[in-house]
Design an enzyme around this catalytic site. Sequence first.
Site, PDB file in Angstrom:
ATOM      1  N   CYS A 174      11.195  36.804  50.142  1.00 59.77           N
ATOM      2  CA  CYS A 174      12.524  36.570  50.185  1.00 59.77           C
ATOM      3  C   CYS A 174      12.724  38.330  48.915  1.00 59.77           C
ATOM      4  O   CYS A 174      14.060  38.481  49.473  1.00 59.77           O
ATOM      5  CB  CYS A 174      13.284  35.494  49.620  1.00 59.77           C
ATOM      6  SG  CYS A 174      15.068  35.545  49.060  1.00 59.77           S
TER       7      CYS A 174
ATOM      8  N   CYS B 230       4.854  29.179  45.254  1.00 61.79           N
ATOM      9  CA  CYS B 230       6.103  29.087  45.348  1.00 61.79           C
ATOM     10  C   CYS B 230       6.540  27.463  45.617  1.00 61.79           C
ATOM     11  O   CYS B 230       7.386  26.334  45.205  1.00 61.79           O
ATOM     12  CB  CYS B 230       7.587  29.873  46.053  1.00 61.79           C
ATOM     13  SG  CYS B 230       9.253  29.460  46.693  1.00 61.79           S
TER      14      CYS B 230
END
Length: 382
Positions: free
Chosen positions: A205, A109
Amino acid sequence: MNTPVQDPSSPRSARVIVGVSGGVDSSVTALVLKQQGESIAGLFMQNWDEDESGECRAEDDRRDAIGVCGRLGIPFFARNFAREYWSGVFEHFLSEYRAGRTPNPDVLCNREIKFKTFLDEARALGAEKIATGHYAQVGWRDGRWRLLRGADGDKDQTYFLHQLGQEQLAATLFPIGHLPKAEVRRLAAEAGLPTAQKKDSTGICFIGERDFRDFLGQYIPAQRGDIRSVDGSKVGEHDGVFYYTLGQREGLHIGGVKGRPAAPWFVVGKDVATNVLFVDQGTDSEWLHSRLLDSEPAHWVGGAPPGTRLRCTAKTRYRQRDEDCEVTVRDDGSVSVRFDRPQRAVTPGQSVVFYAGDECLGGAVILRTDARLEQQLGHRAA
C-alpha cells in the site's frame, strides 16, 4: 441508503469484527458471516497516511468498505493504525533494505498489525473474534489450533500468515478460506456488493502505483555504482544496490557487451560495502542456486518445533512450489534447511515457510545461503 457508522461509545453487541479493506475478499467475508446469522461489525484499518502523491488510495478503499457495510446493514468502524504500522513494519522495512536484504512487509504487517493491533482494537470494541478475507483455514486437532492452506491453491496466503500463533488462531475466522476466488466474485455479484468487480490490490500500500526506486529513494539516498559480472568485469552501472533483488532481470539496462552472448542478465548478488551489483547471464545461472540456508529464530504456529530435526516441505517465496527439505532446529531457535534439490534465488530477508501436507508449521526469516557468490563475499568480509 444510510451507512450505519457507529461511534465507539455506542453499544457493543458484535461478536465478530470483520477487517473490511474495501476489497472483494473482505466484503464476501462479511457477507458469508452475515448469511450465517453471525453478529458482526466491520472495521476499516488505515495503515498508511496519504501523501502528496495520492497513490495509496486509502480514502477510496474506505468509501468502498462503508458501501459494503451499508449494503449488508452492519455497523462500520474505522481506525488509523499508521503510527503502529510505521514503528512495527515500515522502520524494519527500511533497515532491511539498508542492510542489503529484501524484506517482506506483508508477513510483518500480519503479525504486528492485522493480528495484533487490529485484534486488540476488536476486543476493545467488545468482540470475541476477528475475521479477515485471507485465503487460509483454521483447524483444531490434538489439542492445538492449526493453520491450513486455503482451498484455492493459486490464492493460498498461509505463506504470509506463518507468524501467527495459538492465541491469534483461536480468535480468528477465515470465512472464505474454503472457496475458490471465482466463487468469491460470484457471491459478491449475486449480493450486489459494490466491490464485486474491483481489481485485486497488488504490491504494498505505501508504494501503490509509484515507481519503487523513486519511493525508496525518499528514504535511502541513491548511490551509483558498478554492475559487474561474476568474473569481475564491469558491464554497466546501477543507481543503488538497495533497489535490486536476487534473480531480478528488469531495470539493469545492460546493453550489448563485447565478447558476451546476447542473453539476458540477472542479479546474482550485491555487495553493500563496496556498492557493487553482481550479475550473470541466463535464468538458470549456477550463481543463482543454493541448497542450504540458515535463518533467524523460527516461529512455530504450534508454539514449539515439531522436533529438532524434521522432514517437511518448504517454500522461500509466495506461490513457489513446495520443495522437499530437512530442517535442523538449533538451540537458539534458528534453523538450518537443506533442500533436496538446488533452489533458485533464495533471498536473505525473505521468509522460508514450512509445511506438512496442508498444514503450515511456521517459518523464519532467511539469514544467509550457500549460494556461491554469497559464500565468496562472506569469506572476504570475514
